[in-house]
Scaffold this motif. Structure first.
Motif, PDB file in Angstrom:
ATOM      1  N   MET A 198      -0.296   5.811  11.256  1.00  0.00           N
ATOM      2  CA  MET A 198       0.207   4.805  10.072  1.00  0.00           C
ATOM      3  C   MET A 198      -0.197   5.602   8.767  1.00  0.00           C
ATOM      4  SD  MET A 198      -0.807   1.104  11.363  1.00  0.00           S
ATOM      5  CE  MET A 198       0.501   0.080  10.200  1.00  0.00           C
TER       6      MET A 198
ATOM      7  N   ARG B 255       8.763  10.883   9.284  1.00  0.00           N
ATOM      8  CA  ARG B 255       8.022   9.588   9.340  1.00  0.00           C
ATOM      9  C   ARG B 255       7.999   8.993   7.848  1.00  0.00           C
ATOM     10  NH1 ARG B 255       2.768  10.535  11.348  1.00  0.00           N
ATOM     11  NH2 ARG B 255       3.190  12.741  10.804  1.00  0.00           N
ATOM     12  N   ARG B 256       7.376   7.880   7.646  1.00  0.00           N
ATOM     13  CA  ARG B 256       7.080   7.187   6.559  1.00  0.00           C
ATOM     14  C   ARG B 256       5.695   6.806   6.314  1.00  0.00           C
ATOM     15  NH1 ARG B 256      12.113   2.673   6.525  1.00  0.00           N
ATOM     16  NH2 ARG B 256      13.807   4.239   6.187  1.00  0.00           N
TER      17      ARG B 256
ATOM     18  N   ALA C  70       2.765   4.513   5.462  1.00  0.00           N
ATOM     19  CA  ALA C  70       2.811   2.874   5.769  1.00  0.00           C
ATOM     20  C   ALA C  70       2.083   2.126   4.663  1.00  0.00           C
ATOM     21  CB  ALA C  70       2.275   2.657   7.166  1.00  0.00           C
ATOM     22  N   TYR C  71       1.060   3.057   4.127  1.00  0.00           N
ATOM     23  CA  TYR C  71       0.120   2.269   3.128  1.00  0.00           C
ATOM     24  C   TYR C  71      -0.049   3.123   1.722  1.00  0.00           C
ATOM     25  CZ  TYR C  71      -1.964  -0.658   6.808  1.00  0.00           C
ATOM     26  OH  TYR C  71      -2.080  -1.078   7.923  1.00  0.00           O
TER      27      TYR C  71
ATOM     28  N   LYS D 191       7.507   2.947  -3.457  1.00  0.00           N
ATOM     29  CA  LYS D 191       8.017   1.634  -2.586  1.00  0.00           C
ATOM     30  C   LYS D 191       9.342   1.613  -2.237  1.00  0.00           C
ATOM     31  CE  LYS D 191       6.562  -3.336  -2.406  1.00  0.00           C
ATOM     32  NZ  LYS D 191       5.826  -4.197  -3.129  1.00  0.00           N
TER      33      LYS D 191
ATOM     34  N   PRO E 275      10.871   2.234   2.293  1.00  0.00           N
ATOM     35  CA  PRO E 275      10.997   0.758   2.560  1.00  0.00           C
ATOM     36  C   PRO E 275       9.879   0.378   3.778  1.00  0.00           C
ATOM     37  CG  PRO E 275      13.245   1.964   2.618  1.00  0.00           C
ATOM     38  CD  PRO E 275      12.115   3.208   2.528  1.00  0.00           C
ATOM     39  N   GLY E 276       9.094  -0.565   3.626  1.00  0.00           N
ATOM     40  CA  GLY E 276       8.141  -0.985   4.179  1.00  0.00           C
ATOM     41  C   GLY E 276       6.803  -0.704   3.737  1.00  0.00           C
ATOM     42  N   LEU E 277       6.672   0.157   2.919  1.00  0.00           N
ATOM     43  CA  LEU E 277       5.346   0.755   2.115  1.00  0.00           C
ATOM     44  C   LEU E 277       4.813  -0.482   1.674  1.00  0.00           C
ATOM     45  CD1 LEU E 277       3.680   3.329   1.422  1.00  0.00           C
ATOM     46  CD2 LEU E 277       4.588   3.179  -0.719  1.00  0.00           C
ATOM     47  N   ALA E 278       3.249  -0.540   2.054  1.00  0.00           N
ATOM     48  CA  ALA E 278       2.631  -1.595   1.535  1.00  0.00           C
ATOM     49  C   ALA E 278       1.598  -1.275   0.413  1.00  0.00           C
ATOM     50  CB  ALA E 278       1.684  -2.373   2.881  1.00  0.00           C
TER      51      ALA E 278
ATOM     52  N   ASP F 285       1.124  -5.785  -2.404  1.00  0.00           N
ATOM     53  CA  ASP F 285       1.393  -6.363  -1.114  1.00  0.00           C
ATOM     54  C   ASP F 285       0.145  -6.993  -0.203  1.00  0.00           C
ATOM     55  OD1 ASP F 285       4.356  -5.752  -1.087  1.00  0.00           O
ATOM     56  OD2 ASP F 285       3.851  -3.753  -1.037  1.00  0.00           O
ATOM     57  N   ARG F 286      -1.023  -6.234  -0.340  1.00  0.00           N
ATOM     58  CA  ARG F 286      -2.087  -6.390   0.322  1.00  0.00           C
ATOM     59  C   ARG F 286      -3.292  -6.542  -0.764  1.00  0.00           C
ATOM     60  NH1 ARG F 286      -3.866  -4.102   6.172  1.00  0.00           N
ATOM     61  NH2 ARG F 286      -5.992  -4.938   6.373  1.00  0.00           N
TER      62      ARG F 286
END
Length: 303
Positions: free
Chosen positions: A31, A57-58, A60-61, A79, A83-86, A126-127
């Motif tokens: 990730m 690959r993308r 993740a964080y 972001k 897409p989906g990057l936290a 996001d987190r």
């Protein structure tokens, strides 16, 4: 060894992205994680270099250290690109980017393009991260969160214990000319110093700094004690100048600027940003001096 943060490999899984003065960093793994988001204008550089390294690959964080314009500037862009990057940051940082006044300031300070161009894309965290939290990004890589206020209230540092890598941003200052280290206690001197002291206890082989450099080996281990010594000396210098110039912070700032900023050549912090930060540091020391005087006053009166 001190090395410039050009787009390059630091270890087999850790990379510098973007221009040296405002880099982002990529930790590859199951990730992948980005650290720091620099300024908006360099968002395409960070994204494109990450794509090349990750080969489709993308990430993740995106771990943000704090919400200054040159550390979170491209977060919204990244972001959107991934897409989906936290986006991860502190509770204080999450509140900052919800404020219209903060968004306006970050946008204004990211104005490096042509009139009419987008300067900044607002984003949300996001987190929210807590002190001591650990995020596993692969079977053999963990990101540990360390709360280190002092430069800002929302400051976080990140430690990757498996490779002994520390990403403290301006918590430990910024290297200047030669052995000089710019101290960066914008909020409170003693809080800043406690944060540096906390990081000194870590086993560090790779020290990744905010603007222009990373250190490895013995240089990495020696840097934090040096930063502590520079911080103490810088406070003492401001205290001396307060004695010389009284409450004239502009005069104090002019002296310090002539000593540590004007001699720099090449890439350096924009003068406007430098002066804003210097004013905050002078005021932090003056507040500390006044607080100590107030504490001592009753005792002195009794004497």
């Amino acid at each position: 060894m001190r090395a410039p943060s050009n787009p390059s490999r630091i270890t087999d899984s850790l990379y510098c992205l973007g221009p040296a003065p405002v880099p982002s960093f990529l930790l590859d793994g199951e990730m992948p994680a980005l650290f720091e988001a620099g300024i908006y204008a360099f968002g395409p550089s960070y994204a494109n270099e990450a794509r090349v390294i990750l080969d489709g690959r993308r990430p993740a964080y995106l771990f943000l250290t704090h919400m200054h314009f040159d550390h979170c500037g491209s977060a919204g862009y990244l972001k959107r690109e991934f897409p989906g990057l936290a986006v991860c940051g502190s509770e204080e940082g999450a509140r900052i980017v919800e404020k219209p006044s903060a968004i306006a300031l970050i946008t204004r300070l990211n104005d490096f393009g042509q009139p009419g161009e987008v300067k900044f894309e607002p984003f949300t965290v996001d987190r929210v991260l807590s002190d001591g939290e650990e995020i596993r990004v692969s079977a053999d890589r963990t990101v540990r969160v360390i709360k280190t206020p002092g430069h800002t209230r929302d400051m976080l540092s990140y430690y990757i214990p498996e490779i002994k890598a520390l990403i403290p941003s301006e918590t430990v200052g910024v290297p200047g000319r030669g052995d000089y280290i710019f101290s960066e206690f914008l909020i409170d001197f003693d809080t800043y110093l406690r944060s540096i002291e906390r990081l000194r206890g870590l086993d560090v082989e790779i020290l990744i700094l905010a603007h222009g450099s990373y250190y490895t080996g013995e240089d990495a281990r020696a840097y934090i004690p040096r930063a502590i010594a520079h911080t103490q000396r810088f406070r003492e210098r401001i205290e001396f100048l307060v004695g010389e110039h009284g409450g004239d912070t502009a005069a104090i700032a002019a002296v310090i600027k002539g000593e540590e900023y004007d001699p720099l050549t090449g890439d350096k912090q924009p003068e406007r940003a430098y002066m804003i930060n210097l004013d905050a540091k002078i005021k932090a020391v003056v507040r500390r001096m006044n607080d100590l005087t107030a504490v001592d006053a009753p005792f002195n009166k009794r004497i």
